[in-house]
Scaffold this motif. Structure first.
Motif, PDB file in Angstrom:
ATOM      1  N   LEU A  13       6.466   7.584 -11.994  1.00 38.63           N
ATOM      2  CA  LEU A  13       6.020   6.898 -10.783  1.00 38.63           C
ATOM      3  C   LEU A  13       4.710   6.179 -11.075  1.00 38.63           C
ATOM      4  O   LEU A  13       3.865   6.702 -11.814  1.00 38.63           O
ATOM      5  CB  LEU A  13       5.797   7.902  -9.651  1.00 38.63           C
ATOM      6  N   ASN A  14       4.593   4.959 -10.520  1.00 39.18           N
ATOM      7  CA  ASN A  14       3.305   4.285 -10.692  1.00 39.18           C
ATOM      8  C   ASN A  14       2.287   4.835  -9.684  1.00 39.18           C
ATOM      9  O   ASN A  14       2.613   5.691  -8.862  1.00 39.18           O
ATOM     10  CB  ASN A  14       3.463   2.758 -10.586  1.00 39.18           C
ATOM     11  N   GLU A  17       3.234   4.557  -5.965  1.00 37.50           N
ATOM     12  CA  GLU A  17       4.344   5.437  -5.624  1.00 37.50           C
ATOM     13  C   GLU A  17       3.884   6.883  -5.558  1.00 37.50           C
ATOM     14  O   GLU A  17       4.365   7.670  -4.748  1.00 37.50           O
ATOM     15  CB  GLU A  17       5.465   5.281  -6.651  1.00 37.50           C
ATOM     16  N   LYS A  18       2.917   7.235  -6.411  1.00 36.43           N
ATOM     17  CA  LYS A  18       2.412   8.610  -6.391  1.00 36.43           C
ATOM     18  C   LYS A  18       1.657   8.896  -5.094  1.00 36.43           C
ATOM     19  O   LYS A  18       1.570  10.034  -4.650  1.00 36.43           O
ATOM     20  CB  LYS A  18       1.485   8.849  -7.592  1.00 36.43           C
ATOM     21  N   TYR A  20       2.603   7.764  -2.237  1.00 34.37           N
ATOM     22  CA  TYR A  20       3.675   7.802  -1.240  1.00 34.37           C
ATOM     23  C   TYR A  20       3.411   6.901  -0.032  1.00 34.37           C
ATOM     24  O   TYR A  20       4.221   6.829   0.875  1.00 34.37           O
ATOM     25  CB  TYR A  20       3.931   9.242  -0.729  1.00 34.37           C
ATOM     26  N   PRO A  22       3.226   3.474   0.389  1.00 34.12           N
ATOM     27  CA  PRO A  22       4.194   2.393   0.628  1.00 34.12           C
ATOM     28  C   PRO A  22       5.538   2.915   1.147  1.00 34.12           C
ATOM     29  O   PRO A  22       6.145   2.306   2.023  1.00 34.12           O
ATOM     30  CB  PRO A  22       4.367   1.743  -0.748  1.00 34.12           C
ATOM     31  N   GLU A  23       5.979   4.059   0.611  1.00 34.47           N
ATOM     32  CA  GLU A  23       7.275   4.598   1.048  1.00 34.47           C
ATOM     33  C   GLU A  23       7.210   5.076   2.494  1.00 34.47           C
ATOM     34  O   GLU A  23       8.154   4.925   3.267  1.00 34.47           O
ATOM     35  CB  GLU A  23       7.692   5.769   0.124  1.00 34.47           C
ATOM     36  N   ARG A  26       7.295   2.046   4.607  1.00 30.53           N
ATOM     37  CA  ARG A  26       8.656   1.495   4.607  1.00 30.53           C
ATOM     38  C   ARG A  26       9.548   2.284   5.579  1.00 30.53           C
ATOM     39  O   ARG A  26      10.299   1.715   6.366  1.00 30.53           O
ATOM     40  CB  ARG A  26       9.250   1.549   3.195  1.00 30.53           C
TER      41      ARG A  26
END
Ligand code: SF4
Ligand code: SF4
Length: 185
Positions: A13-14, A17-18, A20, A22-23, A26
């Motif tokens: 994970l970049n 992403e680490k 969390y 952006p997720e 989303r």
């Protein structure tokens, strides 16, 4: 020779992403999108617009229950004759065929000379039942069915999962029943 196993390395994970974040954003965007889309469609339907586009409908369970399909296997019941006695003739076919061995019948003589036997006791341990429906298939008298539409079969004790003849003959007594069209007999 065994087929070659393809090894797939897990992607690292970049940094974003680490975190969390952006997720999470989303996910919130997707949920909000559905919410506003349905809110708009329901509002427009109210004033007679865009009725050809369906909007999502939530069923307010447990106050409102959806009917299960006709052939869906729900909690068992014993059917009755016109005089209210069980149709069961204690032939033991269901008890014999039951793969979970959770039907327990004690037979006795039926006072009606035209009927040989009746169940003195008829118990099903639903804690063991696997809902295969074999008992219904095996019955030559249509005396046992799984059409009560009752799916709320949870209990706090093992004893509460034990359904006696009285409970099986009167499923409507325990509430939580969606009556099939036609009366339960
Ligand atoms: S549904 Fe299957 S497991 Fe359950 S009582 Fe009937 S035969 Fe036994
Ligand atoms: S429910 Fe049907 S199969 Fe089971 S003992 Fe009664 S008559 Fe026989």
């Amino acid at each position: 020779m065994p087929p070659k196993t393809k090894v797939i390395k897990q992607r690292e994970l970049n940094f974003l992403e680490k975190l969390y974040i952006p997720e999470v954003i989303r996910g919130v965007c997707i949920t909000s999108g559905h919410f506003f889309k349905n809110l708009t469609l329901h509002s427009l339907h109210r004033i007679g617009l865009l009725r050809h586009i369906a909007a999502a409908v939530t069923i307010m369970y447990p106050e409102i229950k959806r009917r299960y399909p006709h052939r869906y296997r729900t909690r068992h019941r014993l059917t009755k004759r016109d005089d209210g006695t069980p149709r069961c003739v204690a032939c033991m076919m269901c008890e014999t065929v039951c793969p979970a061995k959770c039907i327990y019948i004690v037979a006795e003589e039926n006072p009606d000379p035209n009927i040989e036997k009746q169940p003195k006791t008829f118990d099903i341990d639903l804690g063991k039942c696997i809902y295969c429906g074999f008992c219904v298939e095996a019955c030559p008298e249509d005396a046992i069915r799984m059409d009560t539409q009752i799916m709320n079969i949870a209990g706090y004790t093992r004893e509460s999962m034990y359904y006696t003849k009285d409970r099986l003959l009167n499923p409507e007594r325990e509430g939580d029943i969606v009556k099939p069209s036609g009366s339960l007999r």
